[in-house]
Design a protein around this motif. Sequence first.
Motif, PDB file in Angstrom:
ATOM      1  N   THR A 151       9.180  51.300  -2.125  1.00 39.77           N
ATOM      2  CA  THR A 151       7.780  51.548  -2.481  1.00 39.77           C
ATOM      3  C   THR A 151       7.658  52.816  -3.317  1.00 39.77           C
ATOM      4  O   THR A 151       6.913  52.851  -4.306  1.00 39.77           O
ATOM      5  CB  THR A 151       6.917  51.651  -1.206  1.00 39.77           C
ATOM      6  N   ARG A 168       8.908  52.082  -6.773  1.00 34.48           N
ATOM      7  CA  ARG A 168       7.914  51.313  -7.520  1.00 34.48           C
ATOM      8  C   ARG A 168       6.790  52.208  -8.010  1.00 34.48           C
ATOM      9  O   ARG A 168       6.295  52.040  -9.131  1.00 34.48           O
ATOM     10  CB  ARG A 168       7.354  50.175  -6.659  1.00 34.48           C
ATOM     11  N   ALA A 169       6.388  53.195  -7.209  1.00 32.83           N
ATOM     12  CA  ALA A 169       5.326  54.119  -7.615  1.00 32.83           C
ATOM     13  C   ALA A 169       5.748  54.912  -8.854  1.00 32.83           C
ATOM     14  O   ALA A 169       4.931  55.156  -9.755  1.00 32.83           O
ATOM     15  CB  ALA A 169       4.967  55.054  -6.473  1.00 32.83           C
ATOM     16  N   LEU A 181       7.866  53.878 -11.170  1.00 40.67           N
ATOM     17  CA  LEU A 181       7.810  52.936 -12.288  1.00 40.67           C
ATOM     18  C   LEU A 181       6.366  52.652 -12.702  1.00 40.67           C
ATOM     19  O   LEU A 181       6.061  52.572 -13.902  1.00 40.67           O
ATOM     20  CB  LEU A 181       8.520  51.633 -11.927  1.00 40.67           C
ATOM     21  N   ASP A 182       5.465  52.522 -11.730  1.00 39.32           N
ATOM     22  CA  ASP A 182       4.051  52.307 -12.047  1.00 39.32           C
ATOM     23  C   ASP A 182       3.493  53.467 -12.868  1.00 39.32           C
ATOM     24  O   ASP A 182       2.753  53.254 -13.832  1.00 39.32           O
ATOM     25  CB  ASP A 182       3.223  52.135 -10.766  1.00 39.32           C
ATOM     26  N   ALA A 183       3.859  54.693 -12.497  1.00 34.60           N
ATOM     27  CA  ALA A 183       3.392  55.866 -13.244  1.00 34.60           C
ATOM     28  C   ALA A 183       3.952  55.869 -14.664  1.00 34.60           C
ATOM     29  O   ALA A 183       3.238  56.195 -15.621  1.00 34.60           O
ATOM     30  CB  ALA A 183       3.784  57.152 -12.511  1.00 34.60           C
ATOM     31  N   ILE A 227       4.842  53.221 -16.421  1.00 33.51           N
ATOM     32  CA  ILE A 227       4.173  52.147 -17.152  1.00 33.51           C
ATOM     33  C   ILE A 227       2.767  52.580 -17.558  1.00 33.51           C
ATOM     34  O   ILE A 227       2.345  52.374 -18.697  1.00 33.51           O
ATOM     35  CB  ILE A 227       4.148  50.858 -16.302  1.00 33.51           C
ATOM     36  N   ALA A 228       2.041  53.201 -16.639  1.00 35.83           N
ATOM     37  CA  ALA A 228       0.687  53.663 -16.941  1.00 35.83           C
ATOM     38  C   ALA A 228       0.703  54.696 -18.064  1.00 35.83           C
ATOM     39  O   ALA A 228      -0.141  54.664 -18.962  1.00 35.83           O
ATOM     40  CB  ALA A 228       0.037  54.244 -15.684  1.00 35.83           C
ATOM     41  N   GLU A 243       1.353  52.913 -21.336  1.00 32.28           N
ATOM     42  CA  GLU A 243       0.166  52.178 -21.785  1.00 32.28           C
ATOM     43  C   GLU A 243      -0.884  53.125 -22.349  1.00 32.28           C
ATOM     44  O   GLU A 243      -1.504  52.840 -23.363  1.00 32.28           O
ATOM     45  CB  GLU A 243      -0.409  51.352 -20.636  1.00 32.28           C
TER      46      GLU A 243
END
Length: 144
Positions: free
Chosen positions: A101, A104-105, A107-109, A111-112, A115
């Motif tokens: 988890t 993943r956080a 990677l989410d940061a 990606i954000a 973007e």
Amino acid sequence: MLIGELAECTGVSVRLLRYYEQQGMLASTRDANGYRTYDADAVVIVGRIRTLLSAGLCTRRIVDLLPSLRGDPARPVPAADIVNVPAWERARLTADIDRITAERAVLDAMIAAAETAGRSATHGDPAFPERARTGGFAAGRRSR
């Protein structure tokens, strides 16, 4: 019961049944002709092995647990004296979930951020915001 019959009853391949036997999770005897034969309870044992593997236990741990399990193969119940083993495995899985988890956080940061950088570029490929600033990749580099 012969190995092919056990494979058909359990939906497990002959090769995998041989592996279970090699690892000490399943026992057979040999007929005079050398064929493996299994007791009727082998179907239940294979069911328990599959359940424990699907829960993430390694074969070494399963070898230790199998003799103490009772009940339905899909929901085996350990003897009271070994209940700490499934609890330890659950704690290990929880730690793995927490680690994944957190990964993943990150990677989410990333990606954000990518973007956001892509939306702020005036032109070019959002996946490469440096193209928008320099007109290409790094200044001074020739493209091939």
